[in-house]
Design an enzyme around this catalytic site. Structure first.
Site, PDB file in Angstrom:
ATOM      1  N   GLY A 171     -31.772  -4.024   3.164  1.00 10.22           N
ATOM      2  CA  GLY A 171     -31.260  -3.830   4.526  1.00 10.22           C
ATOM      3  C   GLY A 171     -32.405  -3.639   5.500  1.00 10.22           C
ATOM      4  N   ARG A 229     -36.371  -1.101   9.044  1.00  6.57           N
ATOM      5  CA  ARG A 229     -37.210  -0.819  10.222  1.00  6.57           C
ATOM      6  C   ARG A 229     -37.007  -1.894  11.274  1.00  6.57           C
ATOM      7  NH1 ARG A 229     -43.231  -2.865   9.033  1.00  6.57           N
ATOM      8  NH2 ARG A 229     -42.763  -4.480   7.522  1.00  6.57           N
ATOM      9  N   GLY A 251     -39.673   3.547   8.893  1.00 10.21           N
ATOM     10  CA  GLY A 251     -39.039   2.688   9.897  1.00 10.21           C
ATOM     11  C   GLY A 251     -40.003   2.097  10.909  1.00 10.21           C
ATOM     12  N   ARG A 275     -38.873 -10.284  17.348  1.00  6.70           N
ATOM     13  CA  ARG A 275     -38.749 -11.514  16.564  1.00  6.70           C
ATOM     14  C   ARG A 275     -37.536 -12.297  17.045  1.00  6.70           C
ATOM     15  NH1 ARG A 275     -39.304 -11.065  10.192  1.00  6.70           N
ATOM     16  NH2 ARG A 275     -37.321  -9.972  10.154  1.00  6.70           N
ATOM     17  N   ASP A 281     -34.542 -11.943  -0.369  1.00  4.62           N
ATOM     18  CA  ASP A 281     -34.221 -11.395   0.953  1.00  4.62           C
ATOM     19  C   ASP A 281     -35.118 -12.011   2.023  1.00  4.62           C
ATOM     20  OD1 ASP A 281     -36.041  -9.737  -0.697  1.00  4.62           O
ATOM     21  OD2 ASP A 281     -36.434  -8.737   1.201  1.00  4.62           O
ATOM     22  N   ASN A 282     -36.144 -12.727   1.617  1.00  8.65           N
ATOM     23  CA  ASN A 282     -37.003 -13.415   2.576  1.00  8.65           C
ATOM     24  C   ASN A 282     -36.769 -14.925   2.554  1.00  8.65           C
ATOM     25  OD1 ASN A 282     -38.153 -11.015   3.394  1.00  8.65           O
ATOM     26  ND2 ASN A 282     -39.844 -11.126   1.954  1.00  8.65           N
TER      27      ASN A 282
END
Ligand code: AMP
Ligand code: MG
Length: 495
Positions: free
Chosen positions: A99, A102, A135, A185, A261-262
């Site tokens: 998840g 950060r 974070g 981003r 996850d990437n």
């Protein structure tokens, strides 16, 4: 320390946001609504004017929010509804609940061209997914993502973009205290294989279906009418991701953490942690300090992609067919096409690097022979291809290299047969960069900028990397790696 290279932007205002936050219409399990944690004293460090313009954002006007306030999360632009996403993933082969630990998605902005993009603040403070982390992010690591992600974009590779970096005015404790940073981003979305892994593990079939519909609607609306949309999605993501990894192999990019996850559903490159560009050609090259087994080495990236796609297939099974055995068979059939598809795309890309507009029999061996020769002679991957383009003979040693001369003759004849040399040169120019983010320059630029506040090299590098295929009047260090630099070079997750 002076962290105000973008001083002129400190008092500017930004307007033009057009948020429509579709992700929040998914079930609540997929995110947590939460504002970014305020920072002490935000300062603009880098701002991407070209990208802002593309997105229809207006800066400098007297209207809108203060730039540093928005890009630090201290104040929210109109229409923003910040949330952190839930996802899981296989990290180095092991399943973990992850998840946004950060990161905070402010919302989805619709550009004047109708493009929908996530606007995400990275380094925005603790969330329910932070686990042991703080974070936060160091300014240096966010500048790294800015530089590399923009370089990837200008190399013509799909990837997330970087809109801004701010200094938070706070320290971030790592191996020592670092200046803190937040990156803005911009991504087609943050949906990843890990989102589907999360869905199958922690939600219901009904919610998985909602995620599938959402994903198809957002990225591949043409698949909505496919006989089995989940299967069509698997195939489409496979194609996009193969294209991405082939691009990486073309320019010598090593992602470094190809965890599931990437791996995005959109096919964009994401997360520029320990990534680096290859200098000397060797497929076993690994720069990341944590990748001790070489799982994510340069040459292993296609294999890992296949592995990641198998995980994706596994997470899609109940959506493919209620009969899991049947679903497995169908998914396997799609994945079986991976090797030939990858091979075909890789050959086409490598052929273009050698000026071949079409691949004929014998070309594959010629490509492989050149790679083998580069490896054996420790040639610089980028410079070797560029020298070929200039029709310069590359001789690694003083004495004439017989093997290379023979290969060169073979190549020279090949590009002169069935096509013109000019066409070969035109083709090569488009795919062989002259400039890549060389590790020695990136490190120096980031140390200067992220620790000392000196952006001279950072700006020079960024400007050069905006035209990577054109010869420019820059220092020789931009193409030449200092003797021995690579042998000890390591990248760190450097969060
Ligand atoms: P990454 O390697 O950037 O893809 O991150 C992997 C996971 O670690 C994600 O869930 C991140 O949100 C989380 N993470 C990385 N750094 C931090 C941090 N400083 N605090 C909290 N979570 C983090
Ligand atoms: Mg990540």
């Amino acid at each position: 320390m002076d962290f105000f290279p973008a001083k002129e932007l400190q008092n500017s205002r930004i307007s033009g946001w057009n948020f429509d936050n579709s992700y929040l219409r998914l079930p609540k399990e997929f995110y947590t609504r939460l504002d970014p944690v305020n920072v002490k004293e935000p300062h603009m460090v880098v701002f991407n004017r070209e990208l802002a313009e593309e997105l229809g954002l207006e800066v400098d006007g007297a209207v809108g929010e203060s730039l540093p306030a928005v890009f630090s999360g201290n104040s929210l632009p109109k229409g923003a509804q910040p949330f952190s996403q839930a996802y899981a993933g296989h990290q180095f082969g092991h399943f973990t609940m992850l998840g946004d630990g950060r990161a905070s998605v402010l919302g989805e902005h619709l550009s004047p061209q109708g493009q929908r993009v996530d606007i995400q603040l990275k380094g925005s403070g603790r969330t329910p997914y932070s686990r042991g982390g703080d974070g936060r992010a160091t300014l240096k690591s966010m500048l790294r993502e800015y530089l590399i992600s923009e370089a990837i974009h200008y190399l013509g590779i799909p990837g997330t973009r970087s809109l801004a970096v701010i200094f938070t005015g706070e320290g971030v404790p790592r191996e020592r205290l670092h200046p803190g940073g937040i990156l803005t981003r911009v991504a087609a979305s943050h949906l990843r294989i890990g989102t589907f892994e999360y869905a199958i593990k922690f939600t219901s079939l009904k919610k998985m279906r909602l995620l599938l519909d959402y994903t198809i609607q957002r990225h591949y609306p043409q698949l909505a009418d496919a006989p089995i949309p989940a299967l069509a999605l698997l195939q489409e993501v496979m194609i996009r991701q193969i294209d991405l990894v082939v691009h990486w192999l073309r320019v010598g990019f090593i992602h470094g953490v190809m965890n599931t996850d990437n791996t995005t559903i959109s096919g964009e490159a994401i997360d520029y942690g320990p990534c680096a560009f290859l200098n000397v050609y060797d497929p076993s090259t690994v720069y990341s300090s944590i990748d001790t087994a070489g799982r994510y080495s340069f040459g292993n990236q296609p294999k890992i992609l296949h592995w990641n796609l198998s995980v994706f297939a596994g997470a899609l099974l109940p959506l493919i067919d209620a009969n899991l055995e049947k679903a497995k068979g169908m998914a396997a059939e799609v994945l079986e096409r991976f090797n030939s598809l990858y091979r075909e795309k890789w050959l086409a890309a490598m052929g273009q690097k050698l000026g071949l507009i079409e691949i004929n029999s014998g070309d594959e061996a010629m490509i492989q022979d050149f790679l083998d020769w580069m490896k054996a002679n420790k040639m610089d991957y980028t410079n070797a291809f560029h020298s070929l383009l200039l029709e310069e003979k590359i001789t690694p040693t003083e004495e004439n290299d017989q093997q290379f001369s023979q290969w060169y003759e073979r190549w020279y004849q090949r590009i002169n047969s069935g096509q013109t040399r000019q066409r070969a040169a035109d083709c090569m120019k488009k795919v062989n960069p002259v400039y890549i983010p060389r590790n020695h320059l990136v490190e120096k630029a980031l140390d200067d900028a992220g620790l000392k506040g000196d952006f001279t090299l950072f700006n020079e590098l960024m400007n050069t990397l905006k035209r990577p295929y054109e010869i420019q009047n820059v220092d020789e260090t931009f193409i030449k790696v200092p003797e021995g630099f690579d042998r000890s070079y390591q990248t760190f997750c450097g969060t």
